[in-house]
Design a protein around this motif. Structure first.
Motif, short mmCIF file in Angstrom:
data_model
loop_
_atom_site.label_atom_id
_atom_site.label_comp_id
_atom_site.label_asym_id
_atom_site.label_seq_id
_atom_site.Cartn_x
_atom_site.Cartn_y
_atom_site.Cartn_z
N ALA A 14 0.81 -1.21 0.00
CA ALA A 14 0.00 0.00 0.00
C ALA A 14 0.85 1.27 0.00
O ALA A 14 0.30 2.37 -0.13
CB ALA A 14 -0.94 0.01 1.20
N PHE A 15 2.15 1.14 0.12
CA PHE A 15 3.01 2.31 0.22
C PHE A 15 4.00 2.36 -0.94
O PHE A 15 4.57 1.34 -1.34
CB PHE A 15 3.79 2.28 1.54
CG PHE A 15 2.92 2.31 2.77
CD1 PHE A 15 2.52 3.51 3.33
CD2 PHE A 15 2.50 1.12 3.36
CE1 PHE A 15 1.72 3.54 4.46
CE2 PHE A 15 1.69 1.14 4.49
CZ PHE A 15 1.30 2.35 5.04
N GLU A 16 4.19 3.57 -1.47
CA GLU A 16 5.18 3.75 -2.53
C GLU A 16 6.58 3.72 -1.96
O GLU A 16 7.49 3.10 -2.52
CB GLU A 16 4.93 5.07 -3.26
CG GLU A 16 3.63 5.10 -4.07
CD GLU A 16 3.50 6.38 -4.87
OE1 GLU A 16 4.47 7.17 -4.88
OE2 GLU A 16 2.44 6.58 -5.49
N ASP A 17 6.76 4.42 -0.84
CA ASP A 17 8.06 4.46 -0.19
C ASP A 17 8.05 3.43 0.95
O ASP A 17 7.87 3.76 2.11
CB ASP A 17 8.35 5.86 0.36
CG ASP A 17 9.74 5.98 0.96
OD1 ASP A 17 10.53 5.02 0.82
OD2 ASP A 17 10.05 7.02 1.55
N VAL A 18 8.26 2.16 0.59
CA VAL A 18 8.13 1.08 1.57
C VAL A 18 9.21 1.14 2.65
O VAL A 18 9.00 0.68 3.78
CB VAL A 18 8.16 -0.30 0.88
CG1 VAL A 18 6.92 -0.51 0.05
CG2 VAL A 18 9.42 -0.44 0.02
N ALA A 19 10.34 1.72 2.31
CA ALA A 19 11.43 1.76 3.27
C ALA A 19 11.10 2.63 4.47
O ALA A 19 11.60 2.40 5.58
CB ALA A 19 12.71 2.27 2.60
N LEU A 57 9.97 -4.74 7.99
CA LEU A 57 9.93 -6.09 7.42
C LEU A 57 10.94 -6.25 6.29
O LEU A 57 11.37 -7.37 5.99
CB LEU A 57 8.52 -6.40 6.90
CG LEU A 57 7.43 -6.56 7.96
CD1 LEU A 57 6.07 -6.71 7.29
CD2 LEU A 57 7.72 -7.76 8.85
N LEU A 58 11.32 -5.14 5.67
CA LEU A 58 12.29 -5.18 4.58
C LEU A 58 13.72 -5.02 5.06
O LEU A 58 14.66 -5.09 4.27
CB LEU A 58 11.97 -4.08 3.55
CG LEU A 58 10.65 -4.24 2.79
CD1 LEU A 58 10.39 -3.02 1.91
CD2 LEU A 58 10.67 -5.51 1.94
#
Length: 241
Positions: A164-169, A176-177
């Protein structure tokens, strides 16, 4: 860990004395150390336990030859480390295959571990931008397990939220990443393999060191004595008078 037992013994002795701190000289302390006899065989087993559990194959073999400790199956350590390395590298499918080659019952009898490995597969798909494949994998492989276990469902929802997020970081579930997530899963697999091989899943040495630190902290309130402040060198430092 003779020092640990000395600290505890000294603590018990001081408890019965006055409330003022007792000063223990280096000479007195070293005398107490020399009075405690620890078998070299026990120390060697402690070191070997750490090397085997942590997977230091080459060092373990060299130490075995030099110390004369019991024979160890180096192949099982290498196989276990191959699984751990695969998870740490994000090659979860390969890790699962290797675990099944070692012992299929490990995953068959540990649904939580299998779910976490599948969850890690999903995380890697999302990391690599394979959105459609990630959604399909989540629906087919993880959703059914989530229906059977509320904890699994919550973890699945948290993982899918990455999409759901563009900037997952920098999103709320971005941890989780992080590499720490891979390491966490790898450690869980490593512990399960060790247990299946009738080994302890955690090395004894770190626990003993924690006990030593705790014992010293307790004794600090009662006495001034030569203490270890750097566990890597284990040098005794004279008490401040």
């Amino acid at each position: 860990m003779s020092l640990f037992w000395i600290v505890l013994r000294q603590l018990a002795e001081i408890e019965a004395m006055a409330t003022s701190k007792k000063l223990i000289t280096r000479e007195e302390w070293e005398k107490k150390l020399s009075d405690v006899k620890i078998k070299k065989e026990d120390m060697n087993k402690l070191v070997m336990n750490f090397l085997v559990t942590e997977g230091f194959v080459d060092v373990a073999e060299k130490f075995r030859k030099e110390s004369g400790t019991e024979h160890i199956d180096l192949a099982t350590i290498s196989d276990r480390m191959a699984v751990k390395k695969a998870v740490q590298s994000g090659n979860v499918e390969d890790a699962i295959e290797k675990v099944n080659d070692l012992n299929p019952e490990i995953l068959d009898t540990n649904p939580q571990l299998f779910f976490h490995l599948q969850q890690q597969r999903l995380i890697e798909l999302i990391r690599n931008g394979k959105v459609e494949e990630a959604l399909e994998f989540a629906q087919e492989e993880l959703a059914p397990r989530g229906e059977e276990n509320i904890a699994f469902l919550e973890e699945l929802e948290r993982t899918v939220a990455l999409l759901a997020f563009e900037d997952v970081a920098n999103c709320p579930v971005g941890d989780l990443l992080d590499i720490s997530q891979r390491l966490k899963t790898a450690s869980e697999v490593n512990a399960a393999i060790l247990t299946s091989q009738s080994h302890e899943k955690d090395p004894k040495l770190p626990s003993l060191l924690k006990m030593l630190v705790w014992a010293q902290n307790q004794l600090d309130e009662k006495a001034a004595y030569p203490r270890i402040t750097n566990l890597s060198t284990a040098n005794l430092e004279d008490p401040a008078v």
